[in-house]
Design a protein around this motif. Structure first.
Motif, PDB file in Angstrom:
ATOM      1  N   GLY A  35       0.863  -1.183   0.000  1.00 16.91           N
ATOM      2  CA  GLY A  35       0.000   0.000   0.000  1.00 16.91           C
ATOM      3  C   GLY A  35       0.884   1.213   0.000  1.00 16.91           C
ATOM      4  O   GLY A  35       2.037   1.133   0.430  1.00 16.91           O
ATOM      5  N   SER A  60      12.048  -6.961   7.948  1.00 18.95           N
ATOM      6  CA  SER A  60      12.864  -6.747   6.749  1.00 18.95           C
ATOM      7  C   SER A  60      14.239  -6.209   7.097  1.00 18.95           C
ATOM      8  O   SER A  60      14.440  -5.618   8.167  1.00 18.95           O
ATOM      9  CB  SER A  60      12.174  -5.731   5.842  1.00 18.95           C
ATOM     10  N   ARG A  64      18.007   1.927   5.087  1.00 22.61           N
ATOM     11  CA  ARG A  64      17.527   3.234   5.570  1.00 22.61           C
ATOM     12  C   ARG A  64      17.990   3.430   7.014  1.00 22.61           C
ATOM     13  O   ARG A  64      17.940   2.486   7.806  1.00 22.61           O
ATOM     14  CB  ARG A  64      15.992   3.269   5.478  1.00 22.61           C
ATOM     15  N   TYR A  76      12.764  -3.071  11.863  1.00 25.62           N
ATOM     16  CA  TYR A  76      13.658  -3.505  10.776  1.00 25.62           C
ATOM     17  C   TYR A  76      14.960  -4.008  11.371  1.00 25.62           C
ATOM     18  O   TYR A  76      15.303  -3.676  12.505  1.00 25.62           O
ATOM     19  CB  TYR A  76      14.020  -2.314   9.863  1.00 25.62           C
ATOM     20  N   GLU A  95      13.105 -11.536  -1.726  1.00 23.98           N
ATOM     21  CA  GLU A  95      12.848 -10.419  -2.642  1.00 23.98           C
ATOM     22  C   GLU A  95      13.541  -9.207  -2.073  1.00 23.98           C
ATOM     23  O   GLU A  95      13.815  -9.160  -0.875  1.00 23.98           O
ATOM     24  CB  GLU A  95      11.339 -10.164  -2.799  1.00 23.98           C
ATOM     25  N   TYR A  96      13.805  -8.226  -2.934  1.00 25.88           N
ATOM     26  CA  TYR A  96      14.311  -6.949  -2.441  1.00 25.88           C
ATOM     27  C   TYR A  96      14.023  -5.865  -3.464  1.00 25.88           C
ATOM     28  O   TYR A  96      13.777  -6.162  -4.640  1.00 25.88           O
ATOM     29  CB  TYR A  96      15.807  -7.015  -2.108  1.00 25.88           C
ATOM     30  N   HIS A 100      12.091   4.612  -2.077  1.00 18.13           N
ATOM     31  CA  HIS A 100      12.390   5.941  -1.514  1.00 18.13           C
ATOM     32  C   HIS A 100      13.894   6.132  -1.295  1.00 18.13           C
ATOM     33  O   HIS A 100      14.318   6.679  -0.280  1.00 18.13           O
ATOM     34  CB  HIS A 100      11.672   6.169  -0.166  1.00 18.13           C
ATOM     35  N   GLY A 105      14.672  -5.504   1.952  1.00 16.94           N
ATOM     36  CA  GLY A 105      14.589  -6.877   1.490  1.00 16.94           C
ATOM     37  C   GLY A 105      14.093  -7.831   2.562  1.00 16.94           C
ATOM     38  O   GLY A 105      14.192  -7.561   3.762  1.00 16.94           O
ATOM     39  N   THR A 106      13.558  -8.963   2.100  1.00 21.27           N
ATOM     40  CA  THR A 106      13.008  -9.997   2.984  1.00 21.27           C
ATOM     41  C   THR A 106      13.977 -11.170   3.063  1.00 21.27           C
ATOM     42  O   THR A 106      14.355 -11.725   2.035  1.00 21.27           O
ATOM     43  CB  THR A 106      11.669 -10.525   2.407  1.00 21.27           C
ATOM     44  N   LYS A 124       5.356  -7.027   4.933  1.00 27.32           N
ATOM     45  CA  LYS A 124       4.925  -5.666   4.551  1.00 27.32           C
ATOM     46  C   LYS A 124       5.960  -5.156   3.560  1.00 27.32           C
ATOM     47  O   LYS A 124       7.046  -4.737   3.948  1.00 27.32           O
ATOM     48  CB  LYS A 124       4.876  -4.775   5.792  1.00 27.32           C
ATOM     49  N   ILE A 125       5.637  -5.264   2.277  1.00 23.88           N
ATOM     50  CA  ILE A 125       6.630  -4.938   1.251  1.00 23.88           C
ATOM     51  C   ILE A 125       6.012  -4.085   0.149  1.00 23.88           C
ATOM     52  O   ILE A 125       4.794  -4.016   0.026  1.00 23.88           O
ATOM     53  CB  ILE A 125       7.261  -6.213   0.640  1.00 23.88           C
ATOM     54  N   ASP A 126       6.870  -3.454  -0.653  1.00 23.83           N
ATOM     55  CA  ASP A 126       6.355  -2.579  -1.701  1.00 23.83           C
ATOM     56  C   ASP A 126       5.914  -3.397  -2.920  1.00 23.83           C
ATOM     57  O   ASP A 126       6.080  -4.619  -2.955  1.00 23.83           O
ATOM     58  CB  ASP A 126       7.412  -1.526  -2.088  1.00 23.83           C
ATOM     59  N   GLY A 129       8.626  -5.573  -4.751  1.00 22.17           N
ATOM     60  CA  GLY A 129       8.931  -6.802  -4.018  1.00 22.17           C
ATOM     61  C   GLY A 129       7.794  -7.803  -4.138  1.00 22.17           C
ATOM     62  O   GLY A 129       8.013  -9.006  -4.311  1.00 22.17           O
TER      63      GLY A 129
HETATM   64  P1  5GP Z   1       9.394   2.774   5.670  1.00 18.04           P
HETATM   65  O1  5GP Z   1      10.820   3.173   5.426  1.00 18.04           O
HETATM   66  O2  5GP Z   1       8.477   3.955   5.646  1.00 18.04           O
HETATM   67  O3  5GP Z   1       9.238   1.930   6.888  1.00 18.04           O
HETATM   68  O4  5GP Z   1       8.956   1.840   4.453  1.00 18.04           O
HETATM   69  C1  5GP Z   1       8.983   2.316   3.159  1.00 18.04           C
HETATM   70  C2  5GP Z   1       8.438   1.278   2.192  1.00 18.04           C
HETATM   71  O5  5GP Z   1       9.300   0.159   2.119  1.00 18.04           O
HETATM   72  C3  5GP Z   1       7.068   0.732   2.560  1.00 18.04           C
HETATM   73  O6  5GP Z   1       6.201   0.943   1.466  1.00 18.04           O
HETATM   74  C4  5GP Z   1       7.283  -0.745   2.759  1.00 18.04           C
HETATM   75  O7  5GP Z   1       6.213  -1.493   2.263  1.00 18.04           O
HETATM   76  C5  5GP Z   1       8.542  -1.006   1.964  1.00 18.04           C
HETATM   77  N1  5GP Z   1       9.254  -2.164   2.509  1.00 18.04           N
HETATM   78  C6  5GP Z   1       9.531  -2.427   3.797  1.00 18.04           C
HETATM   79  N2  5GP Z   1      10.204  -3.583   3.921  1.00 18.04           N
HETATM   80  C7  5GP Z   1      10.340  -4.066   2.651  1.00 18.04           C
HETATM   81  C8  5GP Z   1      10.943  -5.260   2.116  1.00 18.04           C
HETATM   82  O8  5GP Z   1      11.490  -6.112   2.802  1.00 18.04           O
HETATM   83  N3  5GP Z   1      10.902  -5.400   0.766  1.00 18.04           N
HETATM   84  C9  5GP Z   1      10.321  -4.502  -0.055  1.00 18.04           C
HETATM   85  N4  5GP Z   1      10.307  -4.764  -1.361  1.00 18.04           N
HETATM   86  N5  5GP Z   1       9.737  -3.373   0.410  1.00 18.04           N
HETATM   87  C10 5GP Z   1       9.747  -3.158   1.760  1.00 18.04           C
END
Ligand code: 5GP
Length: 215
Positions: A35, A60, A64, A76, A95-96, A100, A105-106, A124-126, A129
């Protein structure tokens, strides 16, 4: 459940450029939640885990920097860019993607451990991913969380004290790209009310579990 068990499915490409066997997720369920930034994924997921504490969460890896109040290993696992690159090299990530301006990555081993115990796990991934998980994992549940309206999403993003003006615009642009992918998800849930949205997500997982256990 077997992850990476091989089976008879053809191998698929993965973001690390390698070829992996297609994975399957039964009896444990892999639940992918995506989302746009600001839609309230974290808040809704907190409520999901409050109601269903036995559900696992895939923590994940990210490059960042931690925000105020974030501790390593909770929201994280924070790693450097070279550490992240080494994980890709060792093929440790399911996946990774770059989101932003940072890598996320997972860890496949974390997901595998949960599913091997027959336990459901939430990622919770983009959308990038999620596209890789769709190719690599059979039987995963894909849920997209939507804002009640675009105006409301913009307002929520502006309200976020953690974001700089530049980051806000980047997240707004990314939000549009993420929203464009919503039709690729099995289920769309509107976050008009945190409790209601959390219950809808749990109902979806429950009904998919019931479907799978039917002879
Ligand atoms: P935030 O930095 O605001 O916590 O997360 C930013 C974005 O990174 C979110 O949209 C989230 O879904 C995505 N994200 C978080 N962990 C992962 C991951 O392991 N893999 C991918 N592909 N996206 C992720």
């Amino acid at each position: 459940m077997t992850l990476g068990g091989g089976g008879t499915s053809p191998p698929v490409d993965s973001p690390d450029g390698g070829s992996h066997p297609r994975l399957s997720t039964t009896p444990g369920r892999l639940v992918v939640i995506s989302g746009p930034s600001g839609v309230g994924k974290d808040t809704v997921l907190r409520e999901v885990f409050r109601i269903a504490p036995r559900l696992n969460y895939s923590i994940s890896y990210t490059t960042r920097p931690p925000r105020a109040g974030e501790t390593d290993g909770a929201s994280y696992s924070f790693v450097s860019e070279p550490e992240f690159a080494a994980m890709i090299e060792r093929r440790e990530l399911l996946e990774y993607a770059r989101v932003h301006g940072h890598w996320y990555g997972t860890a496949e081993a974390r997901v595998r451990a949960s599913l091997d115990r027959g336990e459901d796990i939430v990622l919770k991934i983009d959308v990038q991913g999620a596209a890789w998980v769709r190719r690599r994992v059979e039987g995963a549940i894909f849920i997209f969380l939507l804002p009640p309206s675009l105006e409301e999403l913009r307002r929520r993003l502006e309200e976020r004290a953690t974001e700089s003006a530049e980051s806000l615009e980047l997240r707004w642009a990314n939000a549009q790209r993420e929203l464009a992918e919503q039709d690729r998800y099995d289920h769309r849930v509107v976050n008009d009310d945190v409790r209601r949205a959390a219950r809808e997500i749990l109902d979806i997982v429950e009904s998919r579990r019931a479907e799978a256990s039917r002879p």
